[in-house]
Design an enzyme around this catalytic site. Structure first.
Site, PDB file in Angstrom:
ATOM      1  N   SER A  24       0.932  -1.009  -0.201  1.00  0.00           N
ATOM      2  CA  SER A  24       0.194   0.081   0.000  1.00  0.00           C
ATOM      3  C   SER A  24       0.935   1.279  -0.111  1.00  0.00           C
ATOM      4  O   SER A  24       1.566   1.615   1.003  1.00  0.00           O
ATOM      5  CB  SER A  24      -0.795  -0.189   1.270  1.00  0.00           C
ATOM      6  OG  SER A  24      -1.409   1.196   1.423  1.00  0.00           O
TER       7      SER A  24
ATOM      8  N   HIS B  46      -1.120  -1.481  -4.442  1.00  0.00           N
ATOM      9  CA  HIS B  46      -2.479  -1.067  -3.759  1.00  0.00           C
ATOM     10  C   HIS B  46      -2.482   0.349  -3.337  1.00  0.00           C
ATOM     11  O   HIS B  46      -1.639   0.835  -2.798  1.00  0.00           O
ATOM     12  CB  HIS B  46      -2.654  -1.606  -2.247  1.00  0.00           C
ATOM     13  CG  HIS B  46      -3.937  -1.556  -1.576  1.00  0.00           C
ATOM     14  ND1 HIS B  46      -5.040  -2.358  -2.039  1.00  0.00           N
ATOM     15  CD2 HIS B  46      -4.504  -0.956  -0.873  1.00  0.00           C
ATOM     16  CE1 HIS B  46      -6.133  -2.205  -1.231  1.00  0.00           C
ATOM     17  NE2 HIS B  46      -5.789  -1.349  -0.549  1.00  0.00           N
TER      18      HIS B  46
ATOM     19  N   ASP C 237      -4.755   3.364  -2.182  1.00  0.00           N
ATOM     20  CA  ASP C 237      -5.891   3.941  -1.149  1.00  0.00           C
ATOM     21  C   ASP C 237      -6.223   5.200  -1.338  1.00  0.00           C
ATOM     22  O   ASP C 237      -5.528   6.046  -1.016  1.00  0.00           O
ATOM     23  CB  ASP C 237      -5.477   3.778   0.497  1.00  0.00           C
ATOM     24  CG  ASP C 237      -5.300   2.525   0.649  1.00  0.00           C
ATOM     25  OD1 ASP C 237      -6.179   1.313   0.547  1.00  0.00           O
ATOM     26  OD2 ASP C 237      -4.244   1.874   1.149  1.00  0.00           O
TER      27      ASP C 237
ATOM     28  N   MET D  27      -8.712   8.139  -0.098  1.00  0.00           N
ATOM     29  CA  MET D  27      -9.626   8.561   0.786  1.00  0.00           C
ATOM     30  C   MET D  27     -10.228   9.917   0.799  1.00  0.00           C
ATOM     31  O   MET D  27      -9.414  10.795   0.309  1.00  0.00           O
ATOM     32  CB  MET D  27      -9.132   8.439   2.168  1.00  0.00           C
ATOM     33  CG  MET D  27      -8.442   6.895   2.271  1.00  0.00           C
ATOM     34  SD  MET D  27      -7.647   6.489   3.875  1.00  0.00           S
ATOM     35  CE  MET D  27      -6.241   7.569   3.885  1.00  0.00           C
TER      36      MET D  27
ATOM     37  N   HIS E  25      -8.303   1.124  -4.384  1.00  0.00           N
ATOM     38  CA  HIS E  25      -9.263   0.783  -3.226  1.00  0.00           C
ATOM     39  C   HIS E  25      -9.937   2.245  -2.998  1.00  0.00           C
ATOM     40  O   HIS E  25      -9.279   3.189  -2.364  1.00  0.00           O
ATOM     41  CB  HIS E  25      -8.588   0.361  -2.067  1.00  0.00           C
ATOM     42  CG  HIS E  25      -9.288   0.152  -0.727  1.00  0.00           C
ATOM     43  ND1 HIS E  25      -8.782   0.142   0.525  1.00  0.00           N
ATOM     44  CD2 HIS E  25     -10.762   0.252  -0.755  1.00  0.00           C
ATOM     45  CE1 HIS E  25      -9.598  -0.211   1.517  1.00  0.00           C
ATOM     46  NE2 HIS E  25     -10.879   0.032   0.622  1.00  0.00           N
TER      47      HIS E  25
ATOM     48  N   MET F 254     -12.255   4.472  -0.764  1.00  0.00           N
ATOM     49  CA  MET F 254     -12.898   4.946   0.470  1.00  0.00           C
ATOM     50  C   MET F 254     -13.344   6.123   0.496  1.00  0.00           C
ATOM     51  O   MET F 254     -12.883   7.023   0.943  1.00  0.00           O
ATOM     52  CB  MET F 254     -11.843   4.664   1.524  1.00  0.00           C
ATOM     53  CG  MET F 254     -11.260   3.192   1.976  1.00  0.00           C
ATOM     54  SD  MET F 254     -10.081   3.023   3.211  1.00  0.00           S
ATOM     55  CE  MET F 254      -8.412   3.377   2.122  1.00  0.00           C
TER      56      MET F 254
ATOM     57  N   MET G  85     -11.444  -5.896   5.390  1.00  0.00           N
ATOM     58  CA  MET G  85     -10.849  -4.876   6.383  1.00  0.00           C
ATOM     59  C   MET G  85     -10.548  -5.427   7.550  1.00  0.00           C
ATOM     60  O   MET G  85     -11.430  -5.824   8.285  1.00  0.00           O
ATOM     61  CB  MET G  85     -11.588  -3.572   6.415  1.00  0.00           C
ATOM     62  CG  MET G  85     -11.760  -2.636   5.045  1.00  0.00           C
ATOM     63  SD  MET G  85     -10.106  -2.100   4.354  1.00  0.00           S
ATOM     64  CE  MET G  85      -9.399  -1.213   5.526  1.00  0.00           C
TER      65      MET G  85
ATOM     66  N   GLY H   6      -9.498   3.792   6.953  1.00  0.00           N
ATOM     67  CA  GLY H   6      -9.019   5.421   7.134  1.00  0.00           C
ATOM     68  C   GLY H   6      -7.588   5.792   7.518  1.00  0.00           C
ATOM     69  O   GLY H   6      -7.025   7.013   7.317  1.00  0.00           O
ATOM     70  N   PHE H   7      -6.981   4.907   8.303  1.00  0.00           N
ATOM     71  CA  PHE H   7      -5.736   5.228   8.710  1.00  0.00           C
ATOM     72  C   PHE H   7      -4.725   4.037   8.863  1.00  0.00           C
ATOM     73  O   PHE H   7      -5.017   3.048   9.063  1.00  0.00           O
ATOM     74  CB  PHE H   7      -6.010   5.665  10.337  1.00  0.00           C
ATOM     75  CG  PHE H   7      -6.700   6.736  10.544  1.00  0.00           C
ATOM     76  CD1 PHE H   7      -6.103   7.988  10.504  1.00  0.00           C
ATOM     77  CD2 PHE H   7      -8.004   6.515  10.804  1.00  0.00           C
ATOM     78  CE1 PHE H   7      -7.103   9.238  10.647  1.00  0.00           C
ATOM     79  CE2 PHE H   7      -8.973   7.674  11.181  1.00  0.00           C
ATOM     80  CZ  PHE H   7      -8.228   9.012  11.104  1.00  0.00           C
ATOM     81  N   GLY H   8      -3.225   4.417   8.562  1.00  0.00           N
ATOM     82  CA  GLY H   8      -2.341   3.252   8.611  1.00  0.00           C
ATOM     83  C   GLY H   8      -1.838   3.082   9.819  1.00  0.00           C
ATOM     84  O   GLY H   8      -2.149   3.824  10.771  1.00  0.00           O
ATOM     85  N   GLY H   9      -1.119   1.877  10.074  1.00  0.00           N
ATOM     86  CA  GLY H   9      -0.448   1.477  11.418  1.00  0.00           C
ATOM     87  C   GLY H   9      -1.426   1.190  12.371  1.00  0.00           C
ATOM     88  O   GLY H   9      -0.868   1.171  13.699  1.00  0.00           O
TER      89      GLY H   9
ATOM     90  N   ASP I 227      -6.545  -6.354   4.591  1.00  0.00           N
ATOM     91  CA  ASP I 227      -6.075  -5.071   4.744  1.00  0.00           C
ATOM     92  C   ASP I 227      -5.945  -4.394   5.904  1.00  0.00           C
ATOM     93  O   ASP I 227      -7.004  -4.294   6.526  1.00  0.00           O
ATOM     94  CB  ASP I 227      -6.731  -3.949   3.675  1.00  0.00           C
ATOM     95  CG  ASP I 227      -6.181  -2.662   3.446  1.00  0.00           C
ATOM     96  OD1 ASP I 227      -5.099  -2.391   4.208  1.00  0.00           O
ATOM     97  OD2 ASP I 227      -6.546  -1.883   2.725  1.00  0.00           O
ATOM     98  N   GLY I 228      -4.739  -4.265   6.701  1.00  0.00           N
ATOM     99  CA  GLY I 228      -4.856  -3.664   8.001  1.00  0.00           C
ATOM    100  C   GLY I 228      -4.248  -4.508   8.959  1.00  0.00           C
ATOM    101  O   GLY I 228      -4.530  -5.610   9.219  1.00  0.00           O
TER     102      GLY I 228
ATOM    103  N   GLY J 257       1.189  -2.033   4.358  1.00  0.00           N
ATOM    104  CA  GLY J 257       1.852  -0.671   4.267  1.00  0.00           C
ATOM    105  C   GLY J 257       3.129  -0.540   4.804  1.00  0.00           C
ATOM    106  O   GLY J 257       4.303  -0.801   4.332  1.00  0.00           O
ATOM    107  N   SER J 258       2.853  -0.444   6.451  1.00  0.00           N
ATOM    108  CA  SER J 258       4.229   0.045   7.275  1.00  0.00           C
ATOM    109  C   SER J 258       5.050  -1.381   7.265  1.00  0.00           C
ATOM    110  O   SER J 258       6.425  -1.074   7.189  1.00  0.00           O
ATOM    111  CB  SER J 258       3.852   0.386   8.597  1.00  0.00           C
ATOM    112  OG  SER J 258       2.981  -0.629   9.077  1.00  0.00           O
TER     113      SER J 258
END
Length: 219
Positions: free
Chosen positions: A8, A33, A35, A37, A66, A68, A137, A142-145, A175-176, A197-198
């Protein structure tokens, strides 16, 4: 089962985005990916068509977009025009989900549906024959990490069982909260498209991809 790592770019260093995408390609990754938003469906605002259009010129990766966003059907043609290969919309964001999926397919790209953690997989059972992927999900969008929501594991299993009963074979994407601990868990539960992502972008990008690939090979 064929696994795909889908990094991501929400967690990428945007000062080095092109360079980092090239690194992913050199490591043999096929999917990216993306995102999007809008600050309405989710609180955060990320990026949109200009970013996708610019990286499309330099990359042959599969662009997994994706959305959102509220009422995503308004933007389908625009995202296809700027380079999307697949468009994922949230069941919760569409007034007419079936029609939105139809419009994505009519636009010539793959169609996928995403579900928030609180949305049951049963709510989209009637559309499984019409989509190319189901995104579950495993954090609040809406937020990474964020940390992985443990109840997601059973939800992935439920989705795989539902597909088996319906005679449908499509990938489950998650995802997440994906890391060394949760990656084997979601793979065992039935996921095959892994958004991270991270876990991918923090630290040495190439080494992270290799490490994740080894975990996938073991499953």
């Amino acid at each position: 089962m064929e696994y795909q790592l889908c990094p991501s770019i929400l967690s990428a260093d945007f000062n080095r985005l092109g360079e980092q995408i090239q690194t992913l390609e050199r490591q043999g990754l096929k999917w990216l990916h993306i995102d999007v938003m809008d600050g309405d469906f989710v609180p955060s605002i990320s990026f949109g068509m200009p970013v996708i259009r610019s990286i499309r010129r330099e990359s042959n990766m599969f662009f997994d977009v994706h959305l959102m966003v509220t009422e995503p059907e308004r933007y389908i043609q625009d995202f296809v025009a700027c380079g999307a290969d697949s468009i994922t919309v949230h069941a919760e964001a569409c007034e007419d989900l079936e029609r939105t999926v139809e419009r994505i397919r009519d636009a010539g790209v793959k169609a996928a549906i995403a579900l928030k953690p609180a949305t049951s997989v049963m709510e989209v059972s009637y559309l499984l024959q019409d989509i190319d992927m189901l995104l579950i999900m495993t954090v609040q969008p809406g937020f990474g990490g964020q940390e992985y929501i443990e109840d997601s594991t059973e939800k992935i299993r439920q989705a795989r069982q539902m597909m088996k009963e319906e005679g449908v074979e499509i990938p489950i994407q998650v995802d997440g909260g994906i890391d060394e601990r949760t990656l084997p868990i979601v793979l065992e539960a039935g996921a095959s498209r892994i958004v991270a992502g991270s876990y991918v972008f923090n630290g040495d990008l190439a080494e992270n991809v290799k490490k994740i690939g080894k975990i996938m090979e073991r499953e």
